[in-house]
Design a protein around this motif. Structure first.
Motif, PDB file in Angstrom:
ATOM      1  N   THR A 369       0.872  -1.120  -0.005  1.00  0.00           N
ATOM      2  CA  THR A 369      -0.022   0.140   0.227  1.00  0.00           C
ATOM      3  C   THR A 369       0.939   1.344  -0.152  1.00  0.00           C
ATOM      4  OG1 THR A 369      -0.215  -0.034   2.492  1.00  0.00           O
ATOM      5  CG2 THR A 369      -1.869  -1.246   1.495  1.00  0.00           C
ATOM      6  N   LEU A 370       0.427   2.364  -0.713  1.00  0.00           N
ATOM      7  CA  LEU A 370       1.053   3.563  -0.566  1.00  0.00           C
ATOM      8  C   LEU A 370       0.064   4.539  -0.953  1.00  0.00           C
ATOM      9  CD1 LEU A 370       3.822   5.052  -0.765  1.00  0.00           C
ATOM     10  CD2 LEU A 370       3.688   4.764  -3.484  1.00  0.00           C
ATOM     11  N   GLY A 371       0.170   5.689   0.107  1.00  0.00           N
ATOM     12  CA  GLY A 371      -0.796   6.775   0.165  1.00  0.00           C
ATOM     13  C   GLY A 371      -2.276   6.461  -0.011  1.00  0.00           C
ATOM     14  N   GLY A 372      -2.660   5.153   0.805  1.00  0.00           N
ATOM     15  CA  GLY A 372      -3.973   4.808   0.856  1.00  0.00           C
ATOM     16  C   GLY A 372      -4.309   3.869  -0.355  1.00  0.00           C
ATOM     17  N   GLN A 373      -3.721   4.012  -1.312  1.00  0.00           N
ATOM     18  CA  GLN A 373      -3.702   2.910  -2.606  1.00  0.00           C
ATOM     19  C   GLN A 373      -3.142   1.758  -2.350  1.00  0.00           C
ATOM     20  OE1 GLN A 373      -5.444   3.476  -5.192  1.00  0.00           O
ATOM     21  NE2 GLN A 373      -6.100   5.460  -5.012  1.00  0.00           N
ATOM     22  N   GLN A 374      -3.998   0.725  -2.869  1.00  0.00           N
ATOM     23  CA  GLN A 374      -3.395  -0.950  -2.660  1.00  0.00           C
ATOM     24  C   GLN A 374      -2.884  -1.013  -4.225  1.00  0.00           C
ATOM     25  OE1 GLN A 374      -4.597  -3.748  -0.516  1.00  0.00           O
ATOM     26  NE2 GLN A 374      -6.028  -2.719   0.847  1.00  0.00           N
ATOM     27  N   TYR A 375      -1.601  -1.646  -4.046  1.00  0.00           N
ATOM     28  CA  TYR A 375      -0.912  -1.950  -5.641  1.00  0.00           C
ATOM     29  C   TYR A 375      -0.475  -3.350  -5.457  1.00  0.00           C
ATOM     30  CZ  TYR A 375      -0.388   3.037  -6.128  1.00  0.00           C
ATOM     31  OH  TYR A 375      -0.512   4.488  -6.171  1.00  0.00           O
ATOM     32  N   ALA A 376      -0.235  -4.089  -6.620  1.00  0.00           N
ATOM     33  CA  ALA A 376       0.136  -5.125  -6.685  1.00  0.00           C
ATOM     34  C   ALA A 376       1.261  -5.157  -8.048  1.00  0.00           C
ATOM     35  CB  ALA A 376      -0.641  -6.406  -6.834  1.00  0.00           C
ATOM     36  N   LEU A 377       2.344  -5.570  -7.874  1.00  0.00           N
ATOM     37  CA  LEU A 377       3.468  -5.678  -8.939  1.00  0.00           C
ATOM     38  C   LEU A 377       3.887  -7.087  -9.647  1.00  0.00           C
ATOM     39  CD1 LEU A 377       5.334  -4.115 -11.071  1.00  0.00           C
ATOM     40  CD2 LEU A 377       6.978  -3.994  -9.173  1.00  0.00           C
ATOM     41  N   SER A 378       3.678  -7.205 -10.690  1.00  0.00           N
ATOM     42  CA  SER A 378       4.073  -8.604 -11.379  1.00  0.00           C
ATOM     43  C   SER A 378       5.012  -8.040 -12.462  1.00  0.00           C
ATOM     44  CB  SER A 378       3.099  -9.577 -11.307  1.00  0.00           C
ATOM     45  OG  SER A 378       2.248  -9.181 -12.577  1.00  0.00           O
ATOM     46  N   VAL A 379       5.915  -9.056 -12.961  1.00  0.00           N
ATOM     47  CA  VAL A 379       6.693  -8.866 -13.960  1.00  0.00           C
ATOM     48  C   VAL A 379       6.568 -10.131 -15.090  1.00  0.00           C
ATOM     49  CG1 VAL A 379       9.128  -8.626 -15.029  1.00  0.00           C
ATOM     50  CG2 VAL A 379       8.364  -7.793 -12.743  1.00  0.00           C
ATOM     51  N   GLU A 380       6.371  -9.860 -16.448  1.00  0.00           N
ATOM     52  CA  GLU A 380       6.354 -10.790 -17.220  1.00  0.00           C
ATOM     53  C   GLU A 380       7.259 -10.849 -18.442  1.00  0.00           C
ATOM     54  OE1 GLU A 380       2.351 -11.017 -18.786  1.00  0.00           O
ATOM     55  OE2 GLU A 380       1.361 -11.550 -17.032  1.00  0.00           O
ATOM     56  N   THR A 381       7.881 -11.771 -18.693  1.00  0.00           N
ATOM     57  CA  THR A 381       8.800 -11.847 -19.790  1.00  0.00           C
ATOM     58  C   THR A 381       8.947 -12.897 -20.741  1.00  0.00           C
ATOM     59  OG1 THR A 381      11.294 -11.657 -20.115  1.00  0.00           O
ATOM     60  CG2 THR A 381      10.678 -12.646 -18.189  1.00  0.00           C
ATOM     61  N   LYS A 382       9.109 -12.694 -22.190  1.00  0.00           N
ATOM     62  CA  LYS A 382       9.295 -13.692 -23.013  1.00  0.00           C
ATOM     63  C   LYS A 382      10.662 -13.952 -23.538  1.00  0.00           C
ATOM     64  CE  LYS A 382       4.600 -13.385 -24.688  1.00  0.00           C
ATOM     65  NZ  LYS A 382       3.492 -13.308 -26.023  1.00  0.00           N
ATOM     66  N   THR A 386      12.839  -8.288 -23.241  1.00  0.00           N
ATOM     67  CA  THR A 386      11.547  -7.381 -23.390  1.00  0.00           C
ATOM     68  C   THR A 386      10.947  -7.554 -21.864  1.00  0.00           C
ATOM     69  OG1 THR A 386      11.329  -7.403 -25.613  1.00  0.00           O
ATOM     70  CG2 THR A 386       9.316  -7.051 -24.290  1.00  0.00           C
ATOM     71  N   LEU A 387      10.520  -6.754 -21.106  1.00  0.00           N
ATOM     72  CA  LEU A 387       9.832  -7.216 -19.842  1.00  0.00           C
ATOM     73  C   LEU A 387       8.631  -6.347 -19.801  1.00  0.00           C
ATOM     74  CD1 LEU A 387      13.157  -6.929 -18.988  1.00  0.00           C
ATOM     75  CD2 LEU A 387      12.358  -7.993 -17.100  1.00  0.00           C
ATOM     76  N   ASN A 388       7.436  -6.721 -19.279  1.00  0.00           N
ATOM     77  CA  ASN A 388       6.342  -6.010 -18.774  1.00  0.00           C
ATOM     78  C   ASN A 388       6.262  -5.803 -17.268  1.00  0.00           C
ATOM     79  OD1 ASN A 388       5.469  -5.753 -21.657  1.00  0.00           O
ATOM     80  ND2 ASN A 388       4.430  -7.541 -21.589  1.00  0.00           N
ATOM     81  N   PHE A 389       6.274  -4.860 -16.922  1.00  0.00           N
ATOM     82  CA  PHE A 389       6.159  -4.532 -15.341  1.00  0.00           C
ATOM     83  C   PHE A 389       4.680  -4.181 -15.099  1.00  0.00           C
ATOM     84  CE2 PHE A 389      10.442  -3.646 -15.921  1.00  0.00           C
ATOM     85  CZ  PHE A 389      11.270  -4.174 -15.228  1.00  0.00           C
ATOM     86  N   ILE A 390       3.733  -5.036 -14.508  1.00  0.00           N
ATOM     87  CA  ILE A 390       2.498  -4.842 -14.466  1.00  0.00           C
ATOM     88  C   ILE A 390       1.956  -4.510 -13.153  1.00  0.00           C
ATOM     89  CG2 ILE A 390       0.262  -6.093 -14.915  1.00  0.00           C
ATOM     90  CD1 ILE A 390       2.086  -8.187 -16.409  1.00  0.00           C
ATOM     91  N   TYR A 391       1.523  -3.230 -13.000  1.00  0.00           N
ATOM     92  CA  TYR A 391       0.853  -2.668 -11.827  1.00  0.00           C
ATOM     93  C   TYR A 391      -0.461  -2.871 -11.697  1.00  0.00           C
ATOM     94  CZ  TYR A 391       5.540  -0.417 -11.098  1.00  0.00           C
ATOM     95  OH  TYR A 391       6.801  -0.118 -10.846  1.00  0.00           O
ATOM     96  N   SER A 392      -1.093  -3.327 -10.848  1.00  0.00           N
ATOM     97  CA  SER A 392      -2.450  -3.605 -10.609  1.00  0.00           C
ATOM     98  C   SER A 392      -2.897  -2.687  -9.271  1.00  0.00           C
ATOM     99  CB  SER A 392      -2.976  -4.805 -10.199  1.00  0.00           C
ATOM    100  OG  SER A 392      -2.674  -5.807 -11.358  1.00  0.00           O
ATOM    101  N   ILE A 393      -3.890  -1.794  -9.558  1.00  0.00           N
ATOM    102  CA  ILE A 393      -4.326  -0.463  -8.777  1.00  0.00           C
ATOM    103  C   ILE A 393      -5.855  -0.680  -8.308  1.00  0.00           C
ATOM    104  CG2 ILE A 393      -4.072   1.764  -8.517  1.00  0.00           C
ATOM    105  CD1 ILE A 393      -2.181   1.939 -10.911  1.00  0.00           C
ATOM    106  N   THR A 394      -6.093  -0.621  -7.111  1.00  0.00           N
ATOM    107  CA  THR A 394      -7.490  -0.468  -6.770  1.00  0.00           C
ATOM    108  C   THR A 394      -7.957   0.966  -6.894  1.00  0.00           C
ATOM    109  OG1 THR A 394      -6.987  -0.107  -4.295  1.00  0.00           O
ATOM    110  CG2 THR A 394      -7.095  -2.414  -4.707  1.00  0.00           C
ATOM    111  N   GLY A 395      -9.103   1.121  -7.447  1.00  0.00           N
ATOM    112  CA  GLY A 395      -9.670   2.411  -7.677  1.00  0.00           C
ATOM    113  C   GLY A 395      -9.292   3.251  -8.686  1.00  0.00           C
TER     114      GLY A 395
END
Length: 445
Positions: A369-382, A386-395
């Protein structure tokens, strides 16, 4: 007369071979200083030779190619011949039919450019009259010789009071400042000379150091036994970086075992690996993640930022294990970026609160959590490029990120490039922001 003629013929042939060998040695040494040649050699070495001799040339199923111990000859021309013909009985094929002459010379030049430690090392042992005797004269010389393994052997003396010196050419890394470190140095009387000039001792009484020059130099180390205890005289000399966080190569026989204990490699060969170890150049509380695609990153649980990204194999955790946590683990690949450069939130008013991670198909998803927000971070790569940094955010609130400075890498959100300065990114309907990092120049996998 026939015998004399035959003997003279053999002598002439030997002399011609020696001259040709010397000329080839000179040519290969010059090529080892040519960046274009060594870069070509590095690519070929990593394609073919690294599987046996390790990417860093430190050895695996094959010999260490960086140190001063050469079983089949250390002259550049001898190394070239060995690469060409191989040793099938030892499991090494010849590469004369695989590479052309220029390519094989490039491989040898690269190997020569990575040399570390002594070359043509010799020793002289003098017997002294007592613990207080400091007069080292030629008449006190009792033993001398060569040390084929390229390591100073402080166990040679069999007398109580002595002075011993080790001398030879020495190779330090060309791209890194290094030093000689004496472990448990007090009260030993050790002196170091580079190119015939004494080097000023640094460090502390118990852990003294002597700064090395970069590349090739002439090194002499002397030791007088004095009144030190006999069981403390087998000294541990190690080449390290300047802050002592990395033990690079041994200079003495006893140090070799210590350095070799510091090698325990973790490679994500068929599944994702997750490690929480102290890592060189990364902050404490970093969790490292390695992918089979040979790309790795570090997530810091204190700042909730991606603090490092490197290509290649994952980690050598041996230093951390052997040093009982004192020495950091070493990334095995090449950095794309590392702290203080990082992929991080721009939010100076709030601190993040790390909540842990869960696994999705073996891939960690970090929650915080940061500043009242909930986050999740994952990374995908093929791939490692090349990498994808995926941030999932509530709200579905916009996320503000600072992009790390990287060379030969591009950062995008969707199809839009992202500048290094802070970027305000809006989540899609699924509450996700995807930041993609792509190498602009293809890197070896």
């Amino acid at each position: 007369m026939k015998k004399l003629t035959y003997a003279m013929t053999v002598l002439v042939v030997t002399m011609v071979f020696s001259v040709n060998g010397n000329e080839l040695d000179t040519t290969l040494r010059l090529k080892s200083q040519d960046v274009k040649v060594t870069q070509q050699g590095q690519k070929l070495f990593e394609q073919i030779c690294a599987s046996c001799h390790a990417k860093d040339l430190s050895g695996g199923t094959g010999f260490n190619l960086k140190d001063g111990e050469w079983v089949h000859g250390s002259a550049p021309s001898q190394i070239l011949s060995n690469v060409k013909t191989g040793f099938l009985n030892a499991g090494m094929p010849g590469f004369e039919q695989v590479f052309d002459a220029t390519q094989i010379e490039a491989i040898v030049a690269y190997v020569l450019s990575k040399r570390e430690g002594w070359d043509n090392l010799t020793y002289k042992l003098y017997q002294l009259n007592g613990a207080d005797d400091t007069d080292v004269t030629a008449d006190k010389l009792i033993k001398s010789g060569e040390l084929a393994k390229g390591l100073a052997d402080f166990a040679i003396p069999e007398v109580q009071h002595y002075f011993i010196e080790f001398e030879g050419d020495f190779y330090a890394p060309k791209d890194l400042d290094t030093q000689v470190w004496l472990q448990w140095g007090f009260p030993h009387e050790l002196k170091v000379y580079i190119n015939h000039k004494q080097v000023t001792k640094g460090g502390t009484a118990w852990f003294p150091t002597w700064r090395l020059e970069r590349g090739k130099q002439h090194l002499k180390v002397t030791y007088r036994s004095g009144d030190t205890k006999p069981n403390q005289r087998d000294l541990i000399l190690i080449g390290t970086n300047l802050d002592l966080t990395v033990k690079l190569f041994p200079l003495s026989s006893k140090a070799k075992n210590i350095v070799e204990e510091k090698k325990f490699e973790l490679k994500a060969s068929d599944h994702i690996l997750i490690q929480r170890k102290r890592i060189l150049d990364l902050p404490p509380s970093t969790i490292s993640v390695g992918f089979p695609t040979k790309v790795n990153y570090g997530f810091n649980t204190k700042t909730c930022a991606v603090v490092g990204l490197w290509q290649g194999d994952m980690l050598n955790v041996g230093p951390n294990i052997a040093g009982r946590g004192e020495d950091p683990s070493l990334p095995l690949g090449e950095w794309v970026f590392h702290a203080p450069e990082q992929l991080q939130h721009v939010n100076e008013e709030h601190k993040c609160h790390y909540k842990g991670y869960r696994l999705e198909n073996g891939n960690p998803v970090f929650s915080y959590t940061l500043g009242g927000q909930q986050y999740a971070l994952s990374v995908e790569t093929k791939s490692s490029n090349t990498l994808n940094f995926i941030y999932s955010i509530t709200g579905n609130q916009p996320i503000k990120l600072k992009i790390p400075e990287t060379s030969n890498w591009q950062w995008t959100h969707g199809l839009q490039p992202i500048e290094r300065q802070s970027a305000l990114l809006t989540p899609k309907q699924n509450g996700r922001v995807v930041v993609t990092a792509t190498a602009t120049a293809t890197v070896k996998e």
